[in-house]
Design an enzyme around this catalytic site. Structure first.
Site, PDB file in Angstrom:
ATOM      1  N   ARG A  82     -20.047  17.286  18.097  1.00 30.53           N
ATOM      2  CA  ARG A  82     -20.207  16.115  18.763  1.00 30.53           C
ATOM      3  C   ARG A  82     -21.840  15.720  19.109  1.00 30.53           C
ATOM      4  O   ARG A  82     -21.706  14.862  19.976  1.00 30.53           O
ATOM      5  CB  ARG A  82     -19.333  16.164  19.912  1.00 30.53           C
ATOM      6  CG  ARG A  82     -17.797  16.181  19.704  1.00 30.53           C
ATOM      7  CD  ARG A  82     -17.282  14.862  19.236  1.00 30.53           C
ATOM      8  NE  ARG A  82     -15.810  14.840  19.213  1.00 30.53           N
ATOM      9  CZ  ARG A  82     -15.144  15.358  17.911  1.00 30.53           C
ATOM     10  NH1 ARG A  82     -15.742  15.338  17.063  1.00 30.53           N
ATOM     11  NH2 ARG A  82     -13.756  15.342  18.161  1.00 30.53           N
ATOM     12  N   LEU A  83     -22.416  16.565  18.672  1.00 36.60           N
ATOM     13  CA  LEU A  83     -24.116  16.045  19.104  1.00 36.60           C
ATOM     14  C   LEU A  83     -24.426  15.214  18.032  1.00 36.60           C
ATOM     15  O   LEU A  83     -25.388  15.626  17.160  1.00 36.60           O
ATOM     16  CB  LEU A  83     -24.836  17.657  19.095  1.00 36.60           C
ATOM     17  CG  LEU A  83     -24.446  18.613  20.205  1.00 36.60           C
ATOM     18  CD1 LEU A  83     -25.153  20.006  20.337  1.00 36.60           C
ATOM     19  CD2 LEU A  83     -24.404  18.073  21.535  1.00 36.60           C
TER      20      LEU A  83
END
Ligand SMILES: Cc1cc2nc3c(=O)[nH]c(=O)nc-3n(C[C@H](O)[C@H](O)[C@H](O)COP(=O)(O)O)c2cc1C
Length: 205
Positions: free
Chosen positions: A182-183
């Site tokens: 999720r970066l």
């Protein structure tokens, strides 16, 4: 500024066109489908899909995103009242999205005529027959309307005056690409008005 790889380039219209070209062979349907957002007279947001038909970047900075619709529809009326719209383009295949916010203008000239003429005859007659977003008593009533306009318009219908293009002249364009854990990577291009130059910034995911 570490805007490299898929984010490289100073012109966000060029980046958008490149991403769309990359999505085209991968998406099963409508890689140019955008979720178009407007607001109504009460400020209540409204969203629906439309097809992005052109990404214009004439080089003088005044680029625009163009879609076609019925000006009397809910979206047409909301855009006429506010002069503003936003959209998001999401490709599941690429795990990327583009978000756009901007001011609007109508395309009712030769561009709109040419695009209308490029559509199938049934679609051209459908544009005449549909009072888009108005209540409809039955499917049969719509088919009766199609039959009526078919007789009225003949084999080469002209573009209805209530149907045409809407240009979104962006003041903000964000490019988003999926990242591990999720970066994600996000870059937002902004400009004060459609006449001024772009600046870009990396955003937290
Ligand atoms: C994939 C997809 C593409 C669509 N493309 C268009 C389009 O280009 N123009 C349009 O007017 N409606 C299009 N529609 C229909 C709109 O989503 C919507 O139902 C219609 O325009 C009426 O919206 P409104 O009542 O908010 O104005 C499309 C729908 C889907 C699902």
């Amino acid at each position: 500024m570490d805007r490299t790889g898929i984010f490289a380039g100073d012109d966000p219209f060029v980046i958008a066109r490149r991403w769309l070209a990359e999505a085209e062979p991968l998406e099963p349907n409508d890689p140019n489908a955008i979720a178009l957002a407007t607001v109504d007279a009460d400020g209540l947001p409204n969203a629906r899909m439309v097809l992005l038909k052109e990404i214009e970047s004439p080089g003088n900075g005044d680029g625009a995103f163009v879609f076609y619709t019925n000006y009397g529809s809910a979206k047409g009326r909301e855009i006429a009242a506010t002069g503003k719209a936003a959209f998001v383009l999401h490709w599941k295949s690429l795990r990327r999205q583009i978000r756009v916010r901007g001011v609007t203008s109508r395309e009712e000239g030769p561009h709109a005529d040419a695009y209308y003429a490029s559509r199938s005859l049934k679609s051209r007659l459908g544009a005449w027959a549909s009072k888009q977003s108005e209540p409809l008593s039955s499917r049969e009533a719509l088919m009766a309307e199609v039959a009526k306009v078919t007789l009225q318009q003949g084999p080469v219908p002209k573009r209805p005056p209530f149907w045409g293009g809407i240009r979104i002249h962006p003041v903000e364009i964000e490019f988003w690409a999926d990242g591990a854990f999720r970066l994600h990577d996000r870059f937002r291009f902004t400009r004060g008005s459609p006449q001024t130059g772009w600046t870009s910034v990396r955003l937290n995911p």
